[in-house]
Design a protein around this motif. Structure first.
Motif, mmCIF file in Angstrom:
data_model
loop_
_atom_site.group_PDB
_atom_site.id
_atom_site.type_symbol
_atom_site.label_atom_id
_atom_site.label_comp_id
_atom_site.label_asym_id
_atom_site.label_seq_id
_atom_site.Cartn_x
_atom_site.Cartn_y
_atom_site.Cartn_z
ATOM 1 N N LEU A 90 110.933 -10.383 4.832
ATOM 2 C CA LEU A 90 110.999 -11.422 3.809
ATOM 3 C C LEU A 90 111.007 -12.796 4.475
ATOM 4 C CD1 LEU A 90 111.031 -11.364 0.754
ATOM 5 C CD2 LEU A 90 113.499 -11.569 0.805
ATOM 6 N N ASN A 91 109.897 -13.122 5.132
ATOM 7 C CA ASN A 91 109.744 -14.395 5.836
ATOM 8 C C ASN A 91 108.531 -15.138 5.293
ATOM 9 O OD1 ASN A 91 111.888 -14.110 7.855
ATOM 10 N ND2 ASN A 91 110.626 -12.455 8.666
ATOM 11 N N ILE A 92 108.578 -16.445 5.343
ATOM 12 C CA ILE A 92 107.462 -17.263 4.868
ATOM 13 C C ILE A 92 107.075 -18.277 5.946
ATOM 14 C CG2 ILE A 92 107.883 -17.046 2.391
ATOM 15 C CD1 ILE A 92 109.479 -19.668 2.553
ATOM 16 N N PRO A 93 105.772 -18.640 6.034
ATOM 17 C CA PRO A 93 105.349 -19.658 7.005
ATOM 18 C C PRO A 93 105.705 -21.057 6.513
ATOM 19 C CG PRO A 93 103.468 -18.876 5.740
ATOM 20 C CD PRO A 93 104.647 -18.063 5.281
ATOM 21 N N ILE A 94 106.379 -21.815 7.362
ATOM 22 C CA ILE A 94 106.857 -23.153 6.985
ATOM 23 C C ILE A 94 106.451 -24.161 8.046
ATOM 24 C CG2 ILE A 94 108.946 -24.553 6.668
ATOM 25 C CD1 ILE A 94 110.269 -22.298 5.308
ATOM 26 N N GLY A 95 106.126 -25.373 7.632
ATOM 27 C CA GLY A 95 105.789 -26.434 8.583
ATOM 28 C C GLY A 95 105.471 -27.732 7.876
ATOM 29 N N GLU A 96 105.130 -28.742 8.653
ATOM 30 C CA GLU A 96 104.843 -30.075 8.132
ATOM 31 C C GLU A 96 103.621 -30.081 7.216
ATOM 32 O OE1 GLU A 96 106.680 -32.783 8.830
ATOM 33 O OE2 GLU A 96 108.026 -31.854 10.291
ATOM 34 N N GLU A 97 102.717 -29.112 7.403
ATOM 35 C CA GLU A 97 101.480 -29.085 6.606
ATOM 36 C C GLU A 97 101.740 -28.833 5.125
ATOM 37 O OE1 GLU A 97 98.112 -26.888 7.785
ATOM 38 O OE2 GLU A 97 98.135 -27.565 9.859
ATOM 39 N N LEU A 98 102.948 -28.410 4.777
ATOM 40 C CA LEU A 98 103.271 -28.171 3.374
ATOM 41 C C LEU A 98 103.383 -29.472 2.576
ATOM 42 C CD1 LEU A 98 105.994 -25.366 3.704
ATOM 43 C CD2 LEU A 98 103.728 -25.115 2.685
ATOM 44 N N LEU A 99 103.641 -30.576 3.264
ATOM 45 C CA LEU A 99 103.816 -31.847 2.561
ATOM 46 C C LEU A 99 102.546 -32.235 1.812
ATOM 47 C CD1 LEU A 99 105.775 -33.844 5.291
ATOM 48 C CD2 LEU A 99 106.682 -32.831 3.197
ATOM 49 N N GLY A 100 102.725 -32.600 0.559
ATOM 50 C CA GLY A 100 101.591 -32.991 -0.276
ATOM 51 C C GLY A 100 100.874 -31.827 -0.933
ATOM 52 N N ARG A 101 101.438 -30.612 -0.811
ATOM 53 C CA ARG A 101 100.743 -29.424 -1.316
ATOM 54 C C ARG A 101 101.518 -28.746 -2.451
ATOM 55 N NH1 ARG A 101 96.701 -27.669 2.118
ATOM 56 N NH2 ARG A 101 96.030 -26.611 0.210
ATOM 57 N N VAL A 102 100.777 -27.931 -3.227
ATOM 58 C CA VAL A 102 101.360 -27.100 -4.283
ATOM 59 C C VAL A 102 101.127 -25.654 -3.870
ATOM 60 C CG1 VAL A 102 101.386 -26.578 -6.746
ATOM 61 C CG2 VAL A 102 100.737 -28.876 -5.973
ATOM 62 N N VAL A 103 102.208 -24.880 -3.753
ATOM 63 C CA VAL A 103 102.114 -23.527 -3.201
ATOM 64 C C VAL A 103 102.885 -22.538 -4.064
ATOM 65 C CG1 VAL A 103 101.827 -24.333 -0.814
ATOM 66 C CG2 VAL A 103 104.131 -23.927 -1.704
ATOM 67 N N ASP A 104 102.617 -21.233 -3.829
ATOM 68 C CA ASP A 104 103.403 -20.196 -4.488
ATOM 69 C C ASP A 104 104.591 -19.828 -3.589
ATOM 70 O OD1 ASP A 104 102.546 -18.478 -2.481
ATOM 71 O OD2 ASP A 104 101.325 -17.213 -3.790
ATOM 72 N N PRO A 105 105.470 -18.906 -4.010
ATOM 73 C CA PRO A 105 106.648 -18.589 -3.191
ATOM 74 C C PRO A 105 106.339 -18.048 -1.797
ATOM 75 C CG PRO A 105 107.019 -17.876 -5.440
ATOM 76 C CD PRO A 105 105.583 -18.309 -5.361
ATOM 77 N N PHE A 106 105.129 -17.531 -1.560
ATOM 78 C CA PHE A 106 104.739 -17.062 -0.226
ATOM 79 C C PHE A 106 104.056 -18.170 0.583
ATOM 80 C CE2 PHE A 106 104.871 -12.891 -2.458
ATOM 81 C CZ PHE A 106 105.826 -12.299 -1.655
ATOM 82 N N MET A 107 104.103 -19.399 0.079
ATOM 83 C CA MET A 107 103.509 -20.578 0.719
ATOM 84 C C MET A 107 101.981 -20.518 0.750
ATOM 85 S SD MET A 107 106.180 -22.380 1.276
ATOM 86 C CE MET A 107 107.164 -21.550 0.002
ATOM 87 N N ARG A 108 101.394 -19.763 -0.176
ATOM 88 C CA ARG A 108 99.942 -19.726 -0.305
ATOM 89 C C ARG A 108 99.520 -20.873 -1.220
ATOM 90 N NH1 ARG A 108 100.152 -13.359 -1.628
ATOM 91 N NH2 ARG A 108 101.130 -14.305 -3.454
ATOM 92 N N PRO A 109 98.537 -21.702 -0.821
ATOM 93 C CA PRO A 109 98.168 -22.866 -1.632
ATOM 94 C C PRO A 109 97.553 -22.463 -2.964
ATOM 95 C CG PRO A 109 96.615 -22.559 0.185
ATOM 96 C CD PRO A 109 97.732 -21.587 0.421
ATOM 97 N N ILE A 110 97.919 -23.192 -4.021
ATOM 98 C CA ILE A 110 97.325 -22.949 -5.340
ATOM 99 C C ILE A 110 96.718 -24.242 -5.884
ATOM 100 C CG2 ILE A 110 98.850 -21.018 -5.904
ATOM 101 C CD1 ILE A 110 100.551 -22.932 -7.555
ATOM 102 N N ASP A 111 96.540 -25.244 -4.986
ATOM 103 C CA ASP A 111 96.009 -26.532 -5.429
ATOM 104 C C ASP A 111 94.541 -26.732 -5.088
ATOM 105 O OD1 ASP A 111 96.266 -26.711 -2.704
ATOM 106 O OD2 ASP A 111 97.747 -28.332 -2.711
#
Length: 439
Positions: A90-111
């Motif tokens: 139960l781990n998710i990829p996290i980093g600075e690239e998430l800023l400015g993005r819309v994602v689902d709970p698994f950090m997959r982009p939906i934008d």
């Protein structure tokens, strides 16, 4: 090494991928056997017929049989399908690239803005900040909303609830806080709400500006597990930035939908229902999420706002009751004020900030106390004043309240796109109340 010894050694080990088998499926739970699993293990279910895949979590074990709550819906799967352990957990990829993005709970982009290439994995479930490692809340956290900054001042690392019935103005206030908050990083979790509200919130309430903002979305049509862990995933994102010594604004809409997701999961697994059908796990889950916000020594802070939907405007709702006991303050929105056209419709007398007295000046504190006293007098005597039964001069304090009524109403009213600095707010409040340093 002799060939016979090598063959014996190879034969003693199982080099094939272990898998289990689905034995039963219902609308919310998949029953399987054939694997040694632990509670909260992540598994992958693969259809033999269509090669369709879904991910689920082990939520109950009974001997050799285990029960999986899937992250998606179960249509298309059947008995005999394969079940594999998911090595990522139960781990998710996290980093600075998430800023400015819309994602689902698994950090997959939906934008629709392309993939996000984060390599650092972070667990969704973490321990809250240890009690003795929490920093003192001694700094003001400005949100740019006069009625909050002036009369319900919050501090860096505080946890507040926004309590309101449906259609009272939670989303508008959330947008005002996200736009006006004095925070370098903003994490917004939209959990269990209508899909239509996501683009509306971004365009109308945020003006389309996602600078330094991450939005995590699990809509009402997602599975209960996605809605439940969407909240935990969003908190993990906030913790990532907090650990980098950033002051983070975390705002979640809504705690009620999060608790409802756990209600669906708990009842499907046979938990006994309690008040309003919520199983005990729904109530124990709230502090596990909320206590992860706060200020940590030698690190940054997470200042959190959690919206709570009050069904039928009933403040004794079990989720509202439990939330109030955990949070460091509550902001109550009033349908009556909405009807009068006062926005944001914050009911000052029913709202409170538990850390305000420790972080504001003496002049500010006296102005707040006087405002609340005069506002209370107006509310208590409203009927007498309206029918003309009150004679001016009977009560000097009530006379002052009547004289300052228009200024007080203007102070708590604010346009949705209008931001006021904390200094301006405090100066305006002190001026309206006539507070001087010598008083």
């Amino acid at each position: 090494m002799p060939l016979s010894s090598l063959k014996d050694k190879l034969a003693s080990k199982n080099y094939s991928v272990a898998f289990g088998e689905v034995v039963k499926i219902n609308a919310t739970v998949i029953t399987a056997t054939g694997l040694r699993v632990s509670i909260s293990d992540m598994v992958k279910i693969v259809s033999d017929e269509t090669a369709q895949e879904t991910v689920g979590m082990v939520t109950e074990i009974d001997g050799d049989t285990f029960f999986i709550t899937p992250f998606s819906f179960v249509e298309g799967f059947r008995s005999g399908d394969k079940v594999y352990l998911d090595s990522t957990g139960l781990n998710i990829p996290i980093g600075e690239e998430l800023l400015g993005r819309v994602v689902d709970p698994f950090m997959r982009p939906i934008d629709g803005k392309g993939n996000i290439h984060n390599t650092q994995l972070s667990p969704i479930i973490k321990q809250p900040i240890a009690a003795m490692k929490r920093g003192m809340i001694d700094e003001v956290f400005s949100v740019g909303v006069k009625s909050i900054d002036g009369l319900l001042t919050c501090g860096k690392g505080q946890k507040l609830g926004i309590f309101a019935g449906s259609g009272v103005g939670k989303s508008t206030l959330m947008g005002m806080i996200v736009r006006g908050a004095d925070a370098p990083i903003k994490v917004v979790a939209l959990i269990g709400e209508r899909g239509r509200e996501v683009p509306e919130f971004i365009e109308k309430n945020l003006g389309g500006d996602l600078t330094n903002t991450v939005i995590i979305v699990a809509t009402s049509d997602d599975s209960p597990l996605m809605r439940k862990y969407g909240a935990f995933a969003a908190m993990s994102v906030a913790e990532y930035f907090k650990d980098k010594n950033q002051d983070v604004l975390f705002i979640m809409d809504s705690v009620t939908r999060f608790a409802m997701a756990q209600r669906e999961i708990g009842l499907a697994l046979g938990e006994p229902p309690t008040s309003k059908g919520y199983p005990p796990s729904s109530l124990t889950l709230l502090p596990q999420l909320m206590e992860r916000a706060g200020k940590e020594e030698n690190k940054g802070s997470i200042t959190a706002f959690f919206t709570v939907l009050i069904e039928g405007d009933d403040m004794s709702d079990p989720i509202a009751d439990q939330s109030r006991s955990i949070l460091d303050g509550h902001i109550v929105l009033s349908r009556e004020m909405t009807d009068f056209g006062i926005y944001p419709p914050i009911h000052i007398l029913n709202s409170a900030s538990r850390v305000m007295n420790d972080i504001i000046s003496q002049e500010h504190f006296r102005a707040v106390m006087k405002f609340r006293r005069l506002y209370t007098l107006l509310k208590e005597n409203e009927t007498l004043i309206r029918i003309g039964a009150y004679v001016q001069g009977s009560d000097a304090e009530l006379d002052e309240a009547i004289e300052k009524k228009e200024q007080m109403i203007r102070f708590i009213s604010q346009g949705a796109m209008y931001k006021v600095t904390f200094t301006q707010t405090v100066e305006e409040l002190i001026t309206i109340m006539g507070i001087s340093k010598s008083s």
